[in-house]
Design a protein around this motif. Structure first.
Motif, PDB file in Angstrom:
ATOM      1  N   ASP A 186      27.516 -39.009 -36.317  1.00  0.00           N
ATOM      2  CA  ASP A 186      27.400 -38.061 -35.203  1.00  0.00           C
ATOM      3  C   ASP A 186      27.925 -36.670 -35.570  1.00  0.00           C
ATOM      4  O   ASP A 186      28.212 -35.851 -34.688  1.00  0.00           O
ATOM      5  N   THR A 187      28.071 -36.411 -36.871  1.00  0.00           N
ATOM      6  CA  THR A 187      28.619 -35.138 -37.340  1.00  0.00           C
ATOM      7  C   THR A 187      27.660 -34.502 -38.335  1.00  0.00           C
ATOM      8  O   THR A 187      26.560 -35.001 -38.584  1.00  0.00           O
ATOM      9  N   GLU A 188      28.115 -33.411 -38.948  1.00  0.00           N
ATOM     10  CA  GLU A 188      27.299 -32.756 -39.964  1.00  0.00           C
ATOM     11  C   GLU A 188      27.100 -33.614 -41.209  1.00  0.00           C
ATOM     12  O   GLU A 188      26.303 -33.264 -42.096  1.00  0.00           O
ATOM     13  N   LEU A 189      27.794 -34.751 -41.292  1.00  0.00           N
ATOM     14  CA  LEU A 189      27.588 -35.679 -42.401  1.00  0.00           C
ATOM     15  C   LEU A 189      26.427 -36.642 -42.156  1.00  0.00           C
ATOM     16  O   LEU A 189      26.131 -37.481 -43.008  1.00  0.00           O
ATOM     17  N   ALA A 190      25.763 -36.506 -41.019  1.00  0.00           N
ATOM     18  CA  ALA A 190      24.669 -37.421 -40.673  1.00  0.00           C
ATOM     19  C   ALA A 190      23.593 -37.515 -41.752  1.00  0.00           C
ATOM     20  O   ALA A 190      23.138 -38.630 -42.074  1.00  0.00           O
ATOM     21  N   PRO A 191      23.147 -36.398 -42.369  1.00  0.00           N
ATOM     22  CA  PRO A 191      22.113 -36.533 -43.403  1.00  0.00           C
ATOM     23  C   PRO A 191      22.560 -37.380 -44.597  1.00  0.00           C
ATOM     24  O   PRO A 191      21.743 -38.082 -45.203  1.00  0.00           O
ATOM     25  N   LEU A 192      23.848 -37.331 -44.921  1.00  0.00           N
ATOM     26  CA  LEU A 192      24.357 -38.144 -46.018  1.00  0.00           C
ATOM     27  C   LEU A 192      24.384 -39.621 -45.641  1.00  0.00           C
ATOM     28  O   LEU A 192      23.970 -40.481 -46.420  1.00  0.00           O
ATOM     29  N   VAL A 193      24.857 -39.927 -44.439  1.00  0.00           N
ATOM     30  CA  VAL A 193      24.882 -41.316 -43.992  1.00  0.00           C
ATOM     31  C   VAL A 193      23.471 -41.896 -43.971  1.00  0.00           C
ATOM     32  O   VAL A 193      23.225 -43.007 -44.451  1.00  0.00           O
ATOM     33  N   GLU A 194      22.529 -41.130 -43.442  1.00  0.00           N
ATOM     34  CA  GLU A 194      21.142 -41.595 -43.368  1.00  0.00           C
ATOM     35  C   GLU A 194      20.562 -41.810 -44.760  1.00  0.00           C
ATOM     36  O   GLU A 194      19.888 -42.823 -45.021  1.00  0.00           O
ATOM     37  N   ALA A 195      20.814 -40.870 -45.661  1.00  0.00           N
ATOM     38  CA  ALA A 195      20.273 -40.993 -47.017  1.00  0.00           C
ATOM     39  C   ALA A 195      20.875 -42.189 -47.747  1.00  0.00           C
ATOM     40  O   ALA A 195      20.178 -42.879 -48.507  1.00  0.00           O
ATOM     41  N   MET A 196      22.154 -42.450 -47.525  1.00  0.00           N
ATOM     42  CA  MET A 196      22.772 -43.601 -48.177  1.00  0.00           C
ATOM     43  C   MET A 196      22.226 -44.901 -47.593  1.00  0.00           C
ATOM     44  O   MET A 196      22.062 -45.891 -48.314  1.00  0.00           O
ATOM     45  N   ASP A 197      21.937 -44.911 -46.309  1.00  0.00           N
ATOM     46  CA  ASP A 197      21.286 -46.089 -45.723  1.00  0.00           C
ATOM     47  C   ASP A 197      19.940 -46.346 -46.389  1.00  0.00           C
ATOM     48  O   ASP A 197      19.492 -47.495 -46.508  1.00  0.00           O
ATOM     49  N   ASP A 198      19.289 -45.254 -46.842  1.00  0.00           N
ATOM     50  CA  ASP A 198      17.998 -45.367 -47.513  1.00  0.00           C
ATOM     51  C   ASP A 198      18.140 -45.567 -49.019  1.00  0.00           C
ATOM     52  O   ASP A 198      17.132 -45.604 -49.735  1.00  0.00           O
ATOM     53  N   GLY A 199      19.399 -45.662 -49.502  1.00  0.00           N
ATOM     54  CA  GLY A 199      19.621 -45.859 -50.932  1.00  0.00           C
ATOM     55  C   GLY A 199      19.424 -44.619 -51.772  1.00  0.00           C
ATOM     56  O   GLY A 199      19.158 -44.710 -52.972  1.00  0.00           O
ATOM     57  N   GLU A 200      19.585 -43.426 -51.160  1.00  0.00           N
ATOM     58  CA  GLU A 200      19.372 -42.180 -51.883  1.00  0.00           C
ATOM     59  C   GLU A 200      20.576 -41.241 -51.723  1.00  0.00           C
ATOM     60  O   GLU A 200      20.498 -40.194 -51.065  1.00  0.00           O
ATOM     61  N   PRO A 201      21.730 -41.598 -52.313  1.00  0.00           N
ATOM     62  CA  PRO A 201      22.923 -40.766 -52.118  1.00  0.00           C
ATOM     63  C   PRO A 201      22.788 -39.351 -52.653  1.00  0.00           C
ATOM     64  O   PRO A 201      23.337 -38.410 -52.071  1.00  0.00           O
ATOM     65  N   GLU A 202      22.042 -39.174 -53.755  1.00  0.00           N
ATOM     66  CA  GLU A 202      21.888 -37.822 -54.298  1.00  0.00           C
ATOM     67  C   GLU A 202      21.198 -36.913 -53.293  1.00  0.00           C
ATOM     68  O   GLU A 202      21.584 -35.757 -53.110  1.00  0.00           O
TER      69      GLU A 202
END
Length: 337
Positions: free
Chosen positions: A207-223
């Protein structure tokens, strides 16, 4: 409630205010300030109460981490972007590898004395029992303007009888007057030590500005996730935003060793108030910090920091020790740090 505790030690920073001892290729967590081990090795040893210990660092420091902490697992984040992205990355990766657990998140470069394990296991238990994000607060011993502060709410207890305080407010580094008021009104220092379950932290981070990172890691794409977020501290991104933060008071002595003037708080002074780290001669000197990996002589000075490591020497009035970051900024701009 998770049965296992996993310690995540953050070791990707540089410690710029301890220049010239700390350099880009030799951050302060790999140095020893008066002890037999490096700060990182001491931290990993303190984390021995946990069922597993991970050290999170940047790729170019991984080999040094393994040398200083051979018993710990090593995680490397795609790129250093401060503690917010780092801890989101660590929570996701540890959950993948360990499963259901409680994380205790620890800086690798602080000075601690006392019963650390008791406080941190209490913090982990509160985090697990209340599903909250727990910060460990240190009772101030002076009106420090270099630390953040936490205002606690009314005392509560978990069903198991563990004491904690809902967090009313996080505040940034105050001026001298505010720091004196905070100490008088029962605020705690924000020591940068936390406990939470991976699920709880990632839920709040989403729920913060880190949302794109959390979503990408859920998709297996941390980079991809790291590319999508800016550097931000976990305090600013998550802890100041959540309404689900709790505080557990520390029962140990603590100092973040953030600047050279901190050395006099953790090492003994001579009869003239001088604190020496390394080989030094002081003549007619008072209240001066001298640190070196060679030899330094100081004559007729007072209230200075004199730090000399390798081919670099720093001299600064002790009361202006925080200004070392200005030196580092100029050196970094010239690619000399």
């Amino acid at each position: 409630m998770p049965d296992s505790i996993v310690a995540v030690v953050l070791a990707g920073g540089t410690g710029t205010r301890l220049y010239p001892a700390s350099r880009s290729d030799r951050p302060k967590q790999f140095l020893s300030f008066g002890g037999d081990q490096s700060l990182l090795a001491e931290t990993v040893e303190r984390a021995g109460f946990a069922d597993e210990v991970y050290v999170l660092t940047r790729p170019d420091l991984a080999d040094q981490v393994r040398e200083h902490a051979p018993s710990a697992a090593v995680l490397t984040e795609p790129e250093p972007k401060d503690t917010g992205p780092a801890l989101a990355y660590a929570a996701h990766r540890v959950r993948e590898q360990v499963g259901d657990c409680t994380l205790v998140c620890l800086p690798s470069d602080h000075h601690v004395e006392g019963d650390f394990a008791e406080t941190m296991t209490d913090a982990a238990a509160v985090a697990a029992e209340t599903d909250s994000l727990v910060t460990v607060g240190v009772e101030p011993t002076r009106p420090e303007t270099g630390y953040g502060y936490v205002k606690p709410g009314d005392e509560r207890q978990t069903d198991a009888g563990r004491t904690y305080y809902p967090v009313e407010k996080f505040t940034e580094k105050p001026d001298q007057g505010a720091a004196m008021r905070y100490r008088h009104h029962g605020y705690y220092w924000n020591a940068g030590m936390f406990a939470w379950t991976p699920d709880a932290f990632l839920r709040e981070a989403a729920d913060t500005e880190l949302a794109p990172l959390v979503e990408a890691m859920d998709d297996g794409e941390p980079e991809r996730g790291f590319d999508a977020v800016d550097p931000v501290s976990v305090d600013y991104a998550v802890m100041e935003a959540t309404e689900n933060a709790a505080l557990v008071p520390a029962t140990f002595e603590w100092d973040d060793l953030g600047a050279w003037d901190a050395i006099e708080r953790v090492l003994d002074a001579d009869e003239d108030g001088n604190v020496v780290l390394g080989d030094a001669l002081t003549v007619d000197a008072e209240n001066t910090v001298v640190a070196t990996d060679g030899h330094v002589s100081v004559v007729g000075v007072d209230d200075l920091v004199v730090a000399s490591y390798g081919d670099r020497t720093l001299v600064v009035p002790k009361r202006q020790a925080q200004r070392v970051r200005e030196v580092v900024a100029e050196l970094e701009a010239d690619d000399l740090f």
